[in-house]
Design a protein around this motif. Structure first.
Motif, PDB file in Angstrom:
ATOM      1  N   CYS A  51      51.559  47.385  50.083  1.00  0.00           N
ATOM      2  CA  CYS A  51      52.393  46.198  49.828  1.00  0.00           C
ATOM      3  C   CYS A  51      52.042  45.490  48.524  1.00  0.00           C
ATOM      4  N   ASP A  76      56.966  52.513  49.439  1.00  0.00           N
ATOM      5  CA  ASP A  76      58.328  52.626  48.926  1.00  0.00           C
ATOM      6  C   ASP A  76      58.310  52.166  47.475  1.00  0.00           C
ATOM      7  N   GLU A  79      60.991  49.555  46.299  1.00  0.00           N
ATOM      8  CA  GLU A  79      61.091  48.219  46.898  1.00  0.00           C
ATOM      9  C   GLU A  79      60.045  47.299  46.269  1.00  0.00           C
ATOM     10  N   ASP A  81      59.766  43.946  47.185  1.00  0.00           N
ATOM     11  CA  ASP A  81      59.517  42.795  48.053  1.00  0.00           C
ATOM     12  C   ASP A  81      58.481  43.179  49.126  1.00  0.00           C
ATOM     13  N   LEU A  83      57.373  41.706  51.667  1.00  0.00           N
ATOM     14  CA  LEU A  83      57.791  41.397  53.036  1.00  0.00           C
ATOM     15  C   LEU A  83      58.672  42.524  53.594  1.00  0.00           C
ATOM     16  N   LYS A  84      59.582  42.992  52.757  1.00  0.00           N
ATOM     17  CA  LYS A  84      60.458  44.097  53.187  1.00  0.00           C
ATOM     18  C   LYS A  84      59.639  45.364  53.428  1.00  0.00           C
ATOM     19  N   ASN A  87      57.765  44.974  56.725  1.00  0.00           N
ATOM     20  CA  ASN A  87      58.673  45.130  57.869  1.00  0.00           C
ATOM     21  C   ASN A  87      59.073  46.588  58.071  1.00  0.00           C
ATOM     22  N   ALA A  88      59.346  47.274  56.971  1.00  0.00           N
ATOM     23  CA  ALA A  88      59.704  48.690  57.071  1.00  0.00           C
ATOM     24  C   ALA A  88      58.529  49.501  57.594  1.00  0.00           C
TER      25      ALA A  88
END
Ligand SMILES: Nc1nc2c(ncn2[C@@H]2O[C@H](COP(=O)(O)OP(=O)(O)O)[C@@H](O)[C@H]2O)c(=O)[nH]1
Ligand SMILES: [Mg+2]
Length: 100
Positions: A51, A76, A79, A81, A83-84, A87-88
């Protein structure tokens, strides 16, 4: 944090989530790999989630560590973000849990 020793509290829900907090260069990424390896010896089934979208090559660093200790890493590259991504990663962990 704090001066007293505390055990890791695992959630009743799957997956348990552990977030590492610290200044840049304080050893979060390294420690996450050590912790994942340790938890695997305790019969847990850890997933590392990359992250840190800010530090260059931080995601790749975690991928390399995960490979070294044979623990899956969710990441990812497209991505930005955190937070996204988290969550993923949680959704991914749930799916992996169902497959097991
Ligand atoms: N000597 C020593 N170096 C460490 C330790 N943990 C991490 N490092 C080193 O400190 C630097 C930053 O660690 P890193 O895990 O990337 O920190 P992060 O930025 O918080 O994710 C790297 O060069 C690591 O190899 C440790 O326990 N002892
Ligand atoms: Mg890091």
């Amino acid at each position: 944090m704090g001066s007293e020793k505390a055990e890791i509290k695992f959630s009743d829900r799957i997956p348990s989530i552990i977030m590492l907090v610290g200044l840049q260069g304080s050893g979060k990424t390294t420690f996450s790999a050590k912790l994942a390896k340790y938890l695997k010896t305790k019969g847990r089934n850890p997933l590392l989630a990359a992250c840190d979208v800010y530090r260059p090559a931080a995601i790749e660093q975690l991928r390399i560590l995960g490979k070294q200790i044979n623990i899956p890493v969710y990441s990812d590259d497209n991505e930005k973000d955190p937070l996204k991504i988290s969550n993923a990663a949680i959704q991914y962990a749930k799916i992996m849990q169902e497959i097991h």
